[in-house]
Design an enzyme around this catalytic site. Structure first.
Site, short mmCIF file in Angstrom:
data_model
loop_
_atom_site.label_atom_id
_atom_site.label_comp_id
_atom_site.label_asym_id
_atom_site.label_seq_id
_atom_site.Cartn_x
_atom_site.Cartn_y
_atom_site.Cartn_z
N ASP A 149 -4.55 -7.86 6.24
CA ASP A 149 -5.56 -8.81 5.77
C ASP A 149 -5.05 -10.24 5.70
OD1 ASP A 149 -7.30 -6.73 5.54
OD2 ASP A 149 -7.38 -6.72 3.36
N GLU A 159 0.84 -1.19 0.00
CA GLU A 159 0.00 0.00 0.00
C GLU A 159 0.88 1.25 0.00
OE1 GLU A 159 -3.86 -1.87 2.31
OE2 GLU A 159 -2.38 -0.74 3.48
#
Length: 396
Positions: free
Chosen positions: A165, A149
């Site tokens: 996640d 990210e």
């Protein structure tokens, strides 16, 4: 529910990075160009093809879309219900032992990479559907993939490796500064990839159920405990004993939260009364309250531990979330406890986060949403980035 949780985590990470960046003045802001190079090096020793994707939100327009290898932005077309196939945004990645450089635009988003097969992205009327491999019918369930990210804007680059996640195909991130030095994060110890799975297999209480494999025996990933609860791998009561002990302790002891390292005079004081933890400020006024959190709230850092972008509840909630995941609330009534040596020492803890941190070369990871409390996250940042790096590491 599954899609909503994933969306919340993605938005929280992207929004936090964007707000942090926008709130950080930089003398070199004008020096950040429209795109910067991202060098991807494939050290995986795998023979299968690699596919890259650069997906996110265009910070100039607010549109969602993807960037091609040159950094040119393409907005997603309208989606449908049921979701319709997204345009093929894949970029051919480097073969094992080789490197490839693409351009990163001013985005807040993700760089995905997959091995052997392209990812299947879909579009709804609300935008892009991210892979949700906790769902056994997700078309990406049997693909080996991962993502990083980032936020790149006029104040610089924030780039992380994330396990919020899932823990899967290993990689490291880096940024080259104007003086030629490089900062890096996200690298596992030698043998650390297999060690994570082996440790989870040996951990009682359902933690081995987080591991997903393919029918050919390939280990694909370990789901985060938030998803482990949803799939039934972990019991809903997995954190109850610890939470009950915390609530009991602070019925007669004060929990002091100092949420801002640069503002040591800002303190909040928590006490449990009537089953609720009330926080007061230095004047004695109640500023926010928390119901006793359950495991989904702790592992997801949401619901009963919601952290709005405000100056009071959000910072307190972030601190509580970190304390519960790291199991430091019983041993230290002054939070946050930022000493890594004190983390994960209770038998009831986030064993997923404990295991990942123990196998990182520098001890830092993004194993839950607010793992950045105390700066224990795997993040690199520079206000004048010359080049970014993504290194695909061996699965060993």
């Amino acid at each position: 529910m599954l899609a909503r949780l994933r969306h919340q985590l993605l938005v929280a990470a992207a929004l936090f990075g964007t707000l942090l960046a926008l709130g950080t003045p930089s003398a070199s802001a004008a020096a950040v160009p429209a795109t910067i190079p991202l060098k991807i090096t494939n050290n995986s020793a795998r023979g299968d093809a690699v596919y890259l994707y650069n997906l996110g939100t265009n910070l100039a327009t607010g549109q969602q879309g993807w960037a091609d290898a040159n950094g040119t932005f393409h907005a997603w077309p309208a989606g449908g219900n049921p979701p319709t196939p997204a345009p093929d945004a894949s970029i051919a990645g480097p073969a094992s032992g080789q490197s490839k450089t693409i351009r990163m635009p001013k985005f807040s988003g993700r760089v995905y990479f997959s091995y052997g097969q392209k990812l299947d992205f879909r579009l709804t009327t609300g935008g892009l559907v991210q892979p949700a491999v906790q769902n056994p019918s997700d078309p990406n369930r049997n693909i080996l993939f991962n993502w990083s990210e980032y936020t790149l804007n006029d104040s610089g680059l924030w780039l992380n490796s994330t396990q919020v996640d899932m823990f899967s195909a290993p990689y490291a991130v880096g940024v080259q500064r104007a003086d030629g030095t490089t900062a890096s994060a996200g690298r596992l110890k030698s043998g650390g990839y297999n060690a994570v799975f082996n440790t989870l297999r040996a951990q009682s209480g359902g933690w081995s159920g987080l591991i997903q494999t393919r029918s050919d025996g390939t280990v694909l990933r370990a789901l985060s405990p938030a998803y482990g609860l949803e799939t039934g791998a972990l019991p809903a009561s997995v954190m109850d004993d610890y939470v009950n002990r915390v609530w009991q302790k602070y019925a007669s002891t004060t929990l002091t939260v100092t949420p801002f390292a640069d503002q040591p005079s800002v303190k909040y004081y928590g006490r449990v009364s009537g089953g609720v933890m009330n926080f007061t400020n230095s004047s004695g006024a109640v500023v926010t309250t928390f119901q006793k959190p359950d495991a989904p709230s702790i592992f997801g850092c949401h619901r009963l531990l919601d952290a709005p972008n405000d100056p009071v509840r959000g910072p307190i909630s972030r601190t509580l979330c970190a304390g519960f995941n790291r199991s430091t609330l019983l041993t230290n009534p002054n939070q946050p406890d930022t000493s890594a040596a004190a983390f994960y020492q209770d038998g009831v803890t986030n064993h997923y986060a404990r295991t990942i941190h123990s196998q990182m070369a520098d001890g830092k990871a993004y194993a839950f949403a607010f793992d950045d409390v105390g700066q224990h996250e795997s993040l690199v940042h520079d206000g004048n980035p010359q080049q970014a790096y993504l290194t695909l590491d061996p699965l060993s």
